[in-house]
Motif scaffolding. Sequence first.
Motif, short mmCIF file in Angstrom:
data_model
loop_
_atom_site.label_atom_id
_atom_site.label_comp_id
_atom_site.label_asym_id
_atom_site.label_seq_id
_atom_site.Cartn_x
_atom_site.Cartn_y
_atom_site.Cartn_z
N PRO A 6 0.84 -1.28 -0.01
CA PRO A 6 0.10 0.02 0.12
C PRO A 6 0.97 1.25 0.07
CG PRO A 6 0.18 -1.08 2.19
CD PRO A 6 0.91 -1.84 1.38
N ARG A 7 0.40 2.15 -0.62
CA ARG A 7 0.97 3.51 -0.70
C ARG A 7 0.05 4.66 -0.49
NH1 ARG A 7 3.10 7.29 -5.19
NH2 ARG A 7 5.08 8.34 -4.14
N HIS A 8 0.43 5.83 0.13
CA HIS A 8 -0.58 6.80 0.21
C HIS A 8 -0.01 8.11 -0.44
CE1 HIS A 8 -2.81 10.51 2.11
NE2 HIS A 8 -3.93 9.53 1.82
N VAL A 9 -0.97 8.44 -1.27
CA VAL A 9 -0.55 9.82 -2.22
C VAL A 9 -1.32 10.83 -1.78
CG1 VAL A 9 -0.63 10.67 -4.58
CG2 VAL A 9 -0.11 8.19 -4.37
N THR A 10 -0.63 11.79 -1.07
CA THR A 10 -1.23 13.07 -0.64
C THR A 10 -1.79 13.91 -1.65
OG1 THR A 10 0.85 14.25 -0.82
CG2 THR A 10 0.50 12.93 1.16
N THR A 11 -2.43 15.02 -1.21
CA THR A 11 -3.13 15.81 -2.00
C THR A 11 -2.11 16.82 -3.15
OG1 THR A 11 -4.99 16.02 -0.69
CG2 THR A 11 -4.66 17.90 -2.46
N SER A 21 -6.03 11.75 -4.99
CA SER A 21 -5.19 11.64 -3.54
C SER A 21 -5.89 10.13 -3.22
CB SER A 21 -5.23 12.69 -2.70
OG SER A 21 -6.41 13.09 -2.52
N GLY A 22 -5.23 9.39 -2.51
CA GLY A 22 -5.84 8.16 -1.70
C GLY A 22 -4.71 7.34 -1.58
N TRP A 23 -5.19 5.96 -1.22
CA TRP A 23 -4.09 4.68 -1.22
C TRP A 23 -4.24 4.06 -2.51
CZ3 TRP A 23 -1.23 3.93 2.97
CH2 TRP A 23 -1.51 4.59 4.18
N TYR A 24 -2.91 3.54 -2.84
CA TYR A 24 -2.94 2.84 -3.92
C TYR A 24 -2.18 1.55 -3.75
CZ TYR A 24 -4.38 6.67 -6.78
OH TYR A 24 -4.95 7.85 -7.38
N SER A 25 -2.27 0.51 -4.37
CA SER A 25 -1.53 -0.59 -4.33
C SER A 25 -0.67 -0.48 -5.16
CB SER A 25 -2.09 -1.83 -4.47
OG SER A 25 -2.70 -2.18 -5.80
N LEU A 44 -5.34 -2.71 1.45
CA LEU A 44 -4.82 -4.12 1.77
C LEU A 44 -5.67 -5.37 1.52
CD1 LEU A 44 -3.50 -3.28 5.24
CD2 LEU A 44 -2.04 -3.79 3.18
N ARG A 45 -7.15 -5.11 1.75
CA ARG A 45 -8.16 -5.91 1.21
C ARG A 45 -8.14 -6.21 -0.18
NH1 ARG A 45 -11.17 -4.08 5.48
NH2 ARG A 45 -12.06 -2.39 4.18
N LYS A 46 -7.74 -5.04 -1.02
CA LYS A 46 -7.74 -5.42 -2.42
C LYS A 46 -6.42 -6.18 -2.88
CE LYS A 46 -9.26 -4.82 -6.58
NZ LYS A 46 -10.56 -5.50 -7.16
N ILE A 47 -5.33 -5.66 -2.14
CA ILE A 47 -4.16 -6.42 -2.57
C ILE A 47 -4.18 -8.06 -2.18
CG2 ILE A 47 -1.64 -6.86 -1.53
CD1 ILE A 47 -1.48 -3.68 -1.24
N ALA A 48 -4.80 -8.28 -1.02
CA ALA A 48 -5.31 -9.65 -0.54
C ALA A 48 -5.79 -10.44 -1.63
CB ALA A 48 -5.68 -9.68 0.84
N GLU A 49 -6.87 -9.89 -2.16
CA GLU A 49 -7.78 -10.37 -3.50
C GLU A 49 -7.10 -10.67 -4.52
OE1 GLU A 49 -11.11 -8.15 -5.84
OE2 GLU A 49 -11.49 -8.21 -3.73
N ILE A 50 -6.23 -9.69 -5.03
CA ILE A 50 -5.35 -9.74 -6.33
C ILE A 50 -4.24 -10.74 -5.95
CG2 ILE A 50 -3.76 -8.55 -7.71
CD1 ILE A 50 -5.63 -6.04 -7.26
N ASP A 51 -3.54 -10.63 -4.96
CA ASP A 51 -2.10 -11.21 -4.74
C ASP A 51 -2.27 -12.21 -3.26
OD1 ASP A 51 0.37 -12.07 -5.37
OD2 ASP A 51 1.21 -10.09 -3.99
N PRO A 52 -3.09 -13.13 -3.29
CA PRO A 52 -3.45 -13.96 -1.95
C PRO A 52 -1.97 -14.41 -1.60
CG PRO A 52 -4.31 -15.23 -3.68
CD PRO A 52 -3.73 -13.77 -4.28
N PRO A 53 -1.86 -14.58 -0.30
CA PRO A 53 -0.75 -15.48 0.29
C PRO A 53 -0.59 -16.87 -0.15
CG PRO A 53 -2.44 -15.07 2.07
CD PRO A 53 -2.82 -14.26 0.91
#
Length: 62
Positions: A6-11, A21-25, A44-53
């Motif tokens: 996850p990475r937060h992009v500020t305004t 702006s927002g959170w991006y994988s 993080l939920r989207k990351i787990a959906e795309i790239d499950p452990p």
Amino acid sequence: MQNLSPRHVTTEESARLGVISGWYSTKVSGTFVTGPHDTEADCLRKIAEIDPPPPPPKKKKR
């Protein structure tokens, strides 16, 4: 396996990057994969959906 994080992009940064702006994988290279997400948890939920452990290793039968 892509190893997304996850990475937060500020305004301020969003104006420079030309994104909302927002959170991006992101990939290790910094390339955005999904987003923007409202919260880090959503990202993080989207990351787990795309790239499950990987599944746990199976026990060998004797």
